[in-house]
Design a protein around this motif. Structure first.
Motif, PDB file in Angstrom:
ATOM      1  N   PHE A   1       0.860  -1.185   0.000  1.00  7.83           N
ATOM      2  CA  PHE A   1       0.000   0.000   0.000  1.00  7.83           C
ATOM      3  C   PHE A   1       0.891   1.227   0.000  1.00  7.83           C
ATOM      4  N   ASP A   2       0.270   2.391  -0.201  1.00 12.60           N
ATOM      5  CA  ASP A   2       1.008   3.653  -0.226  1.00 12.60           C
ATOM      6  C   ASP A   2       1.067   4.231   1.183  1.00 12.60           C
ATOM      7  N   MET A   3       2.239   4.189   1.782  1.00 13.36           N
ATOM      8  CA  MET A   3       2.388   4.668   3.153  1.00 13.36           C
ATOM      9  C   MET A   3       2.258   6.186   3.250  1.00 13.36           C
ATOM     10  N   PHE A   4       2.317   6.878   2.103  1.00 13.73           N
ATOM     11  CA  PHE A   4       2.189   8.326   2.092  1.00 13.73           C
ATOM     12  C   PHE A   4       0.782   8.797   1.738  1.00 13.73           C
ATOM     13  N   ASP A   5      -0.138   7.879   1.619  1.00 15.34           N
ATOM     14  CA  ASP A   5      -1.527   8.245   1.313  1.00 15.34           C
ATOM     15  C   ASP A   5      -2.057   9.194   2.394  1.00 15.34           C
ATOM     16  N   PRO A   6      -2.781  10.259   1.982  1.00 13.46           N
ATOM     17  CA  PRO A   6      -3.264  11.247   2.960  1.00 13.46           C
ATOM     18  C   PRO A   6      -4.118  10.653   4.079  1.00 13.46           C
ATOM     19  N   ASP A   7      -4.787   9.554   3.814  1.00 18.21           N
ATOM     20  CA  ASP A   7      -5.690   8.974   4.818  1.00 18.21           C
ATOM     21  C   ASP A   7      -5.063   7.829   5.605  1.00 18.21           C
ATOM     22  N   TYR A   8      -3.813   7.482   5.296  1.00 16.07           N
ATOM     23  CA  TYR A   8      -3.205   6.357   5.994  1.00 16.07           C
ATOM     24  C   TYR A   8      -2.753   6.765   7.394  1.00 16.07           C
ATOM     25  N   ALA A   9      -3.169   5.971   8.384  1.00 12.98           N
ATOM     26  CA  ALA A   9      -2.766   6.196   9.778  1.00 12.98           C
ATOM     27  C   ALA A   9      -1.950   4.989  10.231  1.00 12.98           C
TER      28      ALA A   9
ATOM     29  N   GLU B   1       2.164   8.300  13.633  1.00 13.90           N
ATOM     30  CA  GLU B   1       1.555   9.619  13.490  1.00 13.90           C
ATOM     31  C   GLU B   1       0.734   9.715  12.205  1.00 13.90           C
ATOM     32  N   THR B   2      -0.468  10.230  12.318  1.00 16.47           N
ATOM     33  CA  THR B   2      -1.208  10.619  11.127  1.00 16.47           C
ATOM     34  C   THR B   2      -0.537  11.850  10.521  1.00 16.47           C
ATOM     35  N   TRP B   3      -0.926  12.184   9.275  1.00 13.86           N
ATOM     36  CA  TRP B   3      -0.394  13.417   8.687  1.00 13.86           C
ATOM     37  C   TRP B   3      -0.764  14.622   9.555  1.00 13.86           C
ATOM     38  N   GLU B   4      -1.972  14.645  10.069  1.00 15.76           N
ATOM     39  CA  GLU B   4      -2.418  15.782  10.878  1.00 15.76           C
ATOM     40  C   GLU B   4      -1.548  15.960  12.119  1.00 15.76           C
ATOM     41  N   VAL B   5      -1.293  14.869  12.816  1.00 18.22           N
ATOM     42  CA  VAL B   5      -0.458  14.932  14.022  1.00 18.22           C
ATOM     43  C   VAL B   5       0.973  15.322  13.652  1.00 18.22           C
ATOM     44  N   PHE B   6       1.473  14.754  12.571  1.00 19.88           N
ATOM     45  CA  PHE B   6       2.831  15.078  12.129  1.00 19.88           C
ATOM     46  C   PHE B   6       2.962  16.554  11.773  1.00 19.88           C
ATOM     47  N   HIS B   7       2.031  17.085  10.985  1.00 16.14           N
ATOM     48  CA  HIS B   7       2.105  18.493  10.609  1.00 16.14           C
ATOM     49  C   HIS B   7       2.048  19.406  11.835  1.00 16.14           C
ATOM     50  N   ALA B   8       1.252  19.029  12.823  1.00 15.74           N
ATOM     51  CA  ALA B   8       1.166  19.831  14.050  1.00 15.74           C
ATOM     52  C   ALA B   8       2.513  19.858  14.767  1.00 15.74           C
ATOM     53  N   ARG B   9       3.214  18.742  14.767  1.00 17.40           N
ATOM     54  CA  ARG B   9       4.549  18.712  15.387  1.00 17.40           C
ATOM     55  C   ARG B   9       5.550  19.549  14.582  1.00 17.40           C
ATOM     56  N   VAL B  10       5.449  19.467  13.256  1.00 13.45           N
ATOM     57  CA  VAL B  10       6.335  20.275  12.416  1.00 13.45           C
ATOM     58  C   VAL B  10       6.094  21.763  12.667  1.00 13.45           C
ATOM     59  N   ASP B  11       4.844  22.137  12.925  1.00  8.66           N
ATOM     60  CA  ASP B  11       4.556  23.537  13.259  1.00  8.66           C
ATOM     61  C   ASP B  11       5.321  23.964  14.511  1.00  8.66           C
ATOM     62  N   LEU B  12       5.376  23.093  15.500  1.00  7.38           N
ATOM     63  CA  LEU B  12       6.132  23.398  16.722  1.00  7.38           C
ATOM     64  C   LEU B  12       7.628  23.475  16.426  1.00  7.38           C
ATOM     65  N   ALA B  13       8.102  22.585  15.558  1.00  7.33           N
ATOM     66  CA  ALA B  13       9.509  22.618  15.178  1.00  7.33           C
ATOM     67  C   ALA B  13       9.852  23.925  14.475  1.00  7.33           C
ATOM     68  N   TRP B  14       8.969  24.390  13.596  1.00  9.98           N
ATOM     69  CA  TRP B  14       9.211  25.632  12.872  1.00  9.98           C
ATOM     70  C   TRP B  14       9.217  26.825  13.832  1.00  9.98           C
ATOM     71  N   ALA B  15       8.359  26.792  14.842  1.00  9.14           N
ATOM     72  CA  ALA B  15       8.376  27.848  15.856  1.00  9.14           C
ATOM     73  C   ALA B  15       9.719  27.862  16.589  1.00  9.14           C
ATOM     74  N   LEU B  16      10.255  26.679  16.888  1.00 10.27           N
ATOM     75  CA  LEU B  16      11.566  26.583  17.540  1.00 10.27           C
ATOM     76  C   LEU B  16      12.658  27.169  16.636  1.00 10.27           C
ATOM     77  N   VAL B  17      12.616  26.835  15.356  1.00  9.96           N
ATOM     78  CA  VAL B  17      13.608  27.359  14.415  1.00  9.96           C
ATOM     79  C   VAL B  17      13.547  28.881  14.373  1.00  9.96           C
ATOM     80  N   GLN B  18      12.352  29.437  14.337  1.00  5.97           N
ATOM     81  CA  GLN B  18      12.200  30.890  14.300  1.00  5.97           C
ATOM     82  C   GLN B  18      12.752  31.544  15.564  1.00  5.97           C
ATOM     83  N   GLU B  19      12.531  30.912  16.710  1.00  5.03           N
ATOM     84  CA  GLU B  19      13.078  31.437  17.966  1.00  5.03           C
ATOM     85  C   GLU B  19      14.605  31.479  17.916  1.00  5.03           C
ATOM     86  N   GLU B  20      15.209  30.416  17.408  1.00  6.57           N
ATOM     87  CA  GLU B  20      16.667  30.373  17.305  1.00  6.57           C
ATOM     88  C   GLU B  20      17.169  31.429  16.322  1.00  6.57           C
TER      89      GLU B  20
END
Length: 225
Positions: free
Chosen positions: A117-125, A130-149
């Motif tokens: 199956f396609d592990m990158f499918d938008p609906d694959y959990a 991590e679902t895509w939604e959970v992953f993107h939310a974590r990346v948002d926190l990572a980007w905030a950290l990068v901006q702070e630095e």
């Protein structure tokens, strides 16, 4: 890559880096044994010999470009890539789990060819991942950290992370060069130069111009994560 870039445009982007007030240097880790075998990677998957060569070339290219901060995923493949930068620049590395690759849970360690199956499918959990939604939310926190630095760095900030993190940032936080789509595949040790401050315009994307010999270039079939 995200699209064809002329040799001249890449050279200009590199040369301007030394004179830029501050940039964020977004970097994917070097090739791993899992990339080479096209296996869904485990957190402790090490760099392959090709990946070590890639990391060395990247570090050598960036050694005198004015890096003052290095942020890295704490996964071993990113940390090892960042270590080459630390040796070349003398700048300590700060590791953060926010910069980790997407967690594919129970399918980690499985060859792509055996998934079915396609592990990158938008609906694959992925189970226990991590679902895509959970992953993107974590990346948002990572980007905030990068901006702070970046706000207090006084020089360029190198961010060593993973392919899907780069993809998430490019698609949702960065302004790409006109006509250039966000790459679906990010090359090993690819460099993306992001101008500071906001609106976070990308001057160079997914570039492996520093890998000037074929032996250090990623294998065409290298895995995406």
């Amino acid at each position: 890559m995200g699209g064809p870039r002329s040799t001249r445009s890449v050279a200009i982007a590199w040369s301007e880096l030394s004179h830029a007030r501050m940039s964020i240097l977004l970097i994917r880790h070097g090739e791993t044994l899992g990339n080479a075998s096209r296996t869904v990677q485990l957190p402790d998957n090490p760099l392959s010999p090709r990946g070590v060569a890639q990391a060395e070339r990247l570090a050598r290219r960036l050694a005198r470009e004015g890096i003052t901060r290095i942020l890295s995923s704490d996964y071993s493949r990113a940390a090892a890539t960042a270590e080459h930068l630390r040796r070349a620049t003398g700048v300590p590395v700060r590791h953060s789990p926010l910069l980790q690759e997407r967690n594919f849970g129970d399918i980690r360690g499985t060859p792509y060819a055996e998934l079915g199956f396609d592990m990158f499918d938008p609906d694959y959990a992925p189970p226990n991942g991590e679902t895509w939604e959970v992953f993107h939310a974590r990346v948002d926190l990572a980007w905030a950290l990068v901006q702070e630095e970046a706000a207090t760095a006084g020089g360029h900030v190198a961010v060593v992370t993973h392919g899907l993190v780069c993809r998430s940032l490019a698609a949702r936080h960065l302004i790409l060069p006109e006509g250039e789509p966000a790459p679906l595949a990010w090359q090993n040790t690819a460099l993306t130069i992001i101008d500071h401050p906001a609106p976070w315009r990308v001057r160079l994307i997914n570039s492996i111009a520093h890998l000037d010999d074929l032996e250090a270039r990623p294998l065409p079939e290298s895995g995406a994560v």
